[in-house]
Scaffold this active site. Structure first.
Site, PDB file in Angstrom:
ATOM      1  N   HIS A 186       2.132   2.025  -3.456  1.00 10.82           N
ATOM      2  CA  HIS A 186       1.107   2.615  -4.325  1.00 10.82           C
ATOM      3  C   HIS A 186       1.176   4.148  -4.341  1.00 10.82           C
ATOM      4  O   HIS A 186       0.653   4.774  -5.252  1.00 10.82           O
ATOM      5  CB  HIS A 186      -0.290   2.219  -3.842  1.00 10.82           C
ATOM      6  N   GLU A 227       0.842  -1.209   0.000  1.00  7.09           N
ATOM      7  CA  GLU A 227       0.000   0.000   0.000  1.00  7.09           C
ATOM      8  C   GLU A 227       0.868   1.246   0.000  1.00  7.09           C
ATOM      9  O   GLU A 227       0.551   2.234  -0.666  1.00  7.09           O
ATOM     10  CB  GLU A 227      -0.947   0.007   1.199  1.00  7.09           C
TER      11      GLU A 227
END
Ligand code: TRP
Ligand code: ZN
Length: 893
Positions: free
Chosen positions: A309, A306
């Site tokens: 990202h 995450e």
């Protein structure tokens, strides 16, 4: 919900058009109340100069919203000025640039889909990817519309003291009547799928990180107060990920604060909302007493995923959802490399390839097969698949290997620099890689547009007189729903040649000798045609080819290895992946013999162990120079899922019986060295989560598993002792699993007591209870479906919580083949019932649960008929969600 006579329509990539309007600024005001939550959205809109349609109506996406009012430039519209239907708000007449204010009411407390704004154990949170934002307010809910966001949240101060959204906190304070508010501003433009907000009673841990260029970043992880002692590993992982992305990709974080919030009800693992990641508790919380080694590694990997990202997804995002693998494939590749650098590279590779070859290959060979850049979908939520994620990562890995580390880094720098702040396509990604490296990747792009797993058939010839060795490689890709005749792929095949005293130096005929590294024993053959020959010169003996080293391409390989060949590769090839793969191929051959015997009516009770496999395993156990983690991986027989994927027609019960027979015989034969490994292990040493400690635990618990197949009383005692004395959840669960699955006839009481004691001890830890559910749901002993029905009635089961559904229902249907496929079809009926129950409650989870039924064509005729009937019963349901409709209808097509 789609009525049956109005079947949902597919959306096609070829129909992509730029948006007619742009949203320059978004102001959201969210007033949280128990009954109705009011959302006031104020948007600065203007026509997109790049659109060919300068006179169209404004059409905003919206779903499940109660519209209160609409105003343009401060002037309220009357009902005749706009049109509302179940999916949109249309305003016919709008000026070229204007301010639109829309007021809507929503009920997050009734939202069971966990998509949009919902409540999880009293905590308000959002999940907007892919199309959840339209359930919060009317909007242009598409990733190529990027806007600056300011979010004001208002709530009751006692029940919801913490108010969070993306970016920086710019205002806040108390209001009349126990109320308070906070205002967050995100300076980075973003598509609405990256919007997030949270309100609730949360505690947090805090740390800081100083970026290479000197920016000081505050890091906060928010959890329920009871979980505050389980956040340290996530925080450490986050800091390691931030440093790694700077060192390996030159990417720094770009805000002054980075927040993570953990919630218990979540459809997936986690979500990369800008500056405010939201996580499933299962991917954040970790401490040795409650979390297994695999759990620790998962937290590290998902936190990194995450975080990564922020560049591969947020700074550079997707133009449309057909480009999903642009961010997911690349980010999975990045997190896999991170994990490899943090732990053991070979072990990580083996784990990833195992999963790919078992589950992604099955997807690629089934009715839901799609290219990593699909051409069409009905419901985008159905495309968060192993193909988009894992195969997408393999495709990026192939580019990285074709370019080499320097040029790949040059390519990623160019990609981020060229497209910063843009919403782009996989073509743009490949173009950056091609431009930076000067390589022609035109043919390589077939990996993006063609589905299916290519099959490489390899034959070889050795000419002793000429000392030449020739490999002939043919590629073929079976048809998939979107394409019958495939164009040849560009496939990198990493190879070595194994001689009697190790790997041989390689010299390809017609290539100038490599004088710098004349002892080079590794090369990459690039396959671009349907069939190609590669001749090596100066080959002094007939070698065993080591093919597809490191799993250099996501393909199936056919080469007629003998068992002797495999044993040699297992013990002597330079490449760890090849050594492991050879062990699996050898075991697969041996289990294959047992499958045939079982199908021929033989009793496998006394099945004699294949001598070569036994010797190979003994050698592994006797070689103290090997990484214990690799020994464990090589001694673990291929899973029933993998064996099913290898079979022409899947005979679940034969596979189960055959694998068990080999496993039992192997356990008997290896009892002595396994016992030695088990007793040499010091159970009293303090828990550590580093790669070496994990490797030793893995091997020791693998030994326990083998020794517990047919345990005597002393062995049962030893297992119970590990269960009692363990200071970590890895050892605890390994012992519980071994005990629950053992076949000793007099162990029923011990099993019941152990399960009961475990539950009593851990009942207040939902994630541990999930593991407890899972152990029972995947147990292959007879009566699995009855056990699962009983678990569903257990007070700790929650039929709305995805983690619970995954640890009982999905664990059973995916991880317990012999019970799920019980011959009367009751397992299929059970799954169909669960899918229909969840169809309205949580369509994303309902559709995902269906996966095992979609593979119906792979099984024996009697099972096919029963599985098909279950699918047909679902399709006959009058109000199917798009999600379920798409999977069921494609499976039956
Ligand atoms: N983008 C998320 C990831 O990192 C995936 C995701 C999280 C998701 N929640 C979701 C996708 C809900 C669809 C629906 O992989
Ligand atoms: Zn992702």
């Amino acid at each position: 919900m789609a009525a049956r006579d109005a079947q949902p329509k597919a959306i096609h990539l070829k129909d992509y058009r730029v948006p007619d309007f742009l949203i320059e600024h978004t102001h959201l005001d969210v007033v949280l109340n128990d009954e109705w939550t009011r959302v006031t959205s104020t948007l600065k809109l203007r026509r997109n100069p790049e659109s060919e349609r300068q006179d169209t109506s404004l059409v905003l996406d919206g779903a499940e919203l109660r519209l209160v009012s609409v105003a343009i430039d401060g002037k309220p519209l009357s009902e005749s000025d706009y049109r509302v239907d179940a999916e949109s708000l249309t305003i016919a007449d709008v000026p070229p640039a204007f301010e639109l204010q829309v007021v809507t009411d929503i009920q997050p407390q009734k939202n069971t889909s966990l998509d949009g704004l919902y409540r999880s154990r009293g905590l308000y949170c959002t999940q907007c990817e892919a199309e959840g934002f339209r359930k919060i307010t009317y909007y242009l809910d598409r990733p190529d519309v990027m806007s600056e966001f300011v979010t004001r949240i208002e709530a009751n101060k006692d029940t919801h003291p913490v108010l969070l959204s993306n970016g920086n906190l710019i205002d806040g304070g108390d209001l009349a009547g126990d109320r308070h508010f906070a205002v967050w501003q995100d300076p980075h433009k973003k598509p609405c799928y990256l919007f997030a907000m949270v309100a609730g009673q949360l505690s947090h841990i805090e740390d800081k990180f100083v970026t290479t260029s000197g920016r000081e970043v505050t890091l906060k992880i928010f959890v329920e107060p009871k979980d505050l002692d389980k956040c340290d590993h996530a925080m450490d992982s986050l800091k390691r990920a931030m440093r790694w992305d700077e060192e390996v990709y030159g990417r720094e974080y770009d805000l002054d604060i980075f927040m993570i919030v953990a919630v218990d009800d979540f459809n997936m693992g986690a979500m990369e909302n800008k500056g405010l990641n939201i996580f499933n508790t299962s991917c954040i919380l970790a401490k040795p007493e409650t979390t297994t080694d695999a759990g620790f590694q998962r937290v590290e990997a998902v936190v990194a995923h995450e975080y990564f990202h922020n560049w591969s997804g947020n700074r550079v995002t997707c133009r449309d959802w057909f480009q999903l693998s642009l961010k997911e494939g690349f980010t999975v590749f990045r997190d896999a490399e991170f994990s490899s650098d943090m732990g053991s590279r070979t072990v990580k590779r083996v784990e990833d390839v195992s999963m790919l070859r078992t589950a992604q290959f099955a997807e690629d060979g089934g009715p839901m097969a799609h290219p990593i850049r699909p051409d069409a979908y009905i419901e985008i939520s159905n495309f968060y698949t192993l193909t988009i994620y894992e195969k997408g990562a393999e495709v990026v890995r192939m580019i990285a290997n074709l370019l080499g580390p320097e040029l790949f880094r040059k390519g990623s720098d160019l990609y981020f620099e060229r497209h910063d702040g843009q919403a782009v396509t996989t073509d743009d990604f490949v173009a950056a890689m091609a431009d930076a490296s000067g390589r022609d990747l035109t043919q390589f792009k077939h990996w993006y547009s063609q589905a299916g797993t290519p099959v490489l058939t390899v034959t070889d010839q050795y000419d002793a007189d000429a000392q030449e060795y020739t490999l002939e490689i043919a590629q073929y890709c079976p048809p998939t729903p979107e394409c019958k005749h495939k164009k040849p792929f560009h496939i990198p095949v990493a190879v070595g040649l194994l001689g009697s005293a190790g790997n041989l130096p390689l010299q390809l005929k017609g290539e100038t000798p490599n004088t710098e590294t004349p002892d080079n024993t590794h090369t990459v053959l690039e396959l671009t045609e349907a069939k190609q020959r590669f001749t090596f010169t100066g080959v002094k003996e007939k070698p065993v080819p080591a093919l597809l080293r490191g799993f250099s391409a996501p393909v199936k390989l056919r080469y007629p290895y003998t068992r002797d060949d495999l044993m040699r590769l297992m013990s002597a090839d330079d490449d760890g992946f090849v050594r492991w793969d050879a062990s699996q191929q050898l075991a697969t051959l041996v289990i294959g013999d047992a499958i045939k015997a079982y199908q021929g009516g033989e009793d496998l009770g006394q099945w004699p162990l294949d001598e070569q496999l036994a010797v190979a395993c003994e050698q592994l156990l006797g070689d103290s120079s090997l990484d214990p983690a690799m020994v464990a991986l090589m001694l673990a027989l291929p899973s029933e899922g993998y064996l099913a994927e290898q079979a022409e027609v899947v005979d679940v019960h034969a596979i189960h019986a055959a694998r068990n027979a080999v496993r039992r015989a192997l356990g008997k034969r290896l009892a002595q060295p396994l016992r030695a490994i088990y007793s040499a292990y010091d159970h009293s040493k303090p828990y550590e989560a580093n790669a070496e400690a994990i490797a030793q635990r893995t091997l020791k618990n693998l030994a326990l598993g083998y020794l517990m197949i047919d345990p005597d009383a002393a062995q049962l005692d030893a297992c119970e002792q590990q269960l009692r004395d363990s200071n970590n959840m890895t050892d605890t669960l390994a012992a519980l699993t071994a005990l629950v699955n053992c076949r000793a006839h007099d162990a029923e009481d011990r099993k019941r007591d152990a399960l009961e004691a475990f539950y009593q001890q851990w009942q207040d830890e939902p994630l541990v209870v999930n593991d407890w559910f899972r152990v029972q749901s995947v147990s292959p002993l007879p009566g699995g479906l009855e056990r699962v029905h009983a678990l569903l009635k257990h007070p700790a089961y929650d039929p709305k919580n995805p983690n619970k559904i995954r640890s009982v229902v999905a664990a059973f249907t995916n991880g317990n083949p012999v019970n799920f496929h019980q011959k009367d079809g009751a397992g299929y009926t059970f799954l169909a019932d669960e899918v229909l129950r969840l169809n309205k409650q949580n369509p994303q989870i309902a559709a995902r649960l269906l996966t095992p039924l979609t593979k119906w064509r792979r099984y024996l005729p009697e099972q096919q008929a029963l599985m098909k009937a279950a699918l047909e019963r679902i399709l006959a349901e009058p109000e199917l969600s798009k999600d379920v409709y798409e999977v069921v209808s494609k499976s039956l097509a």
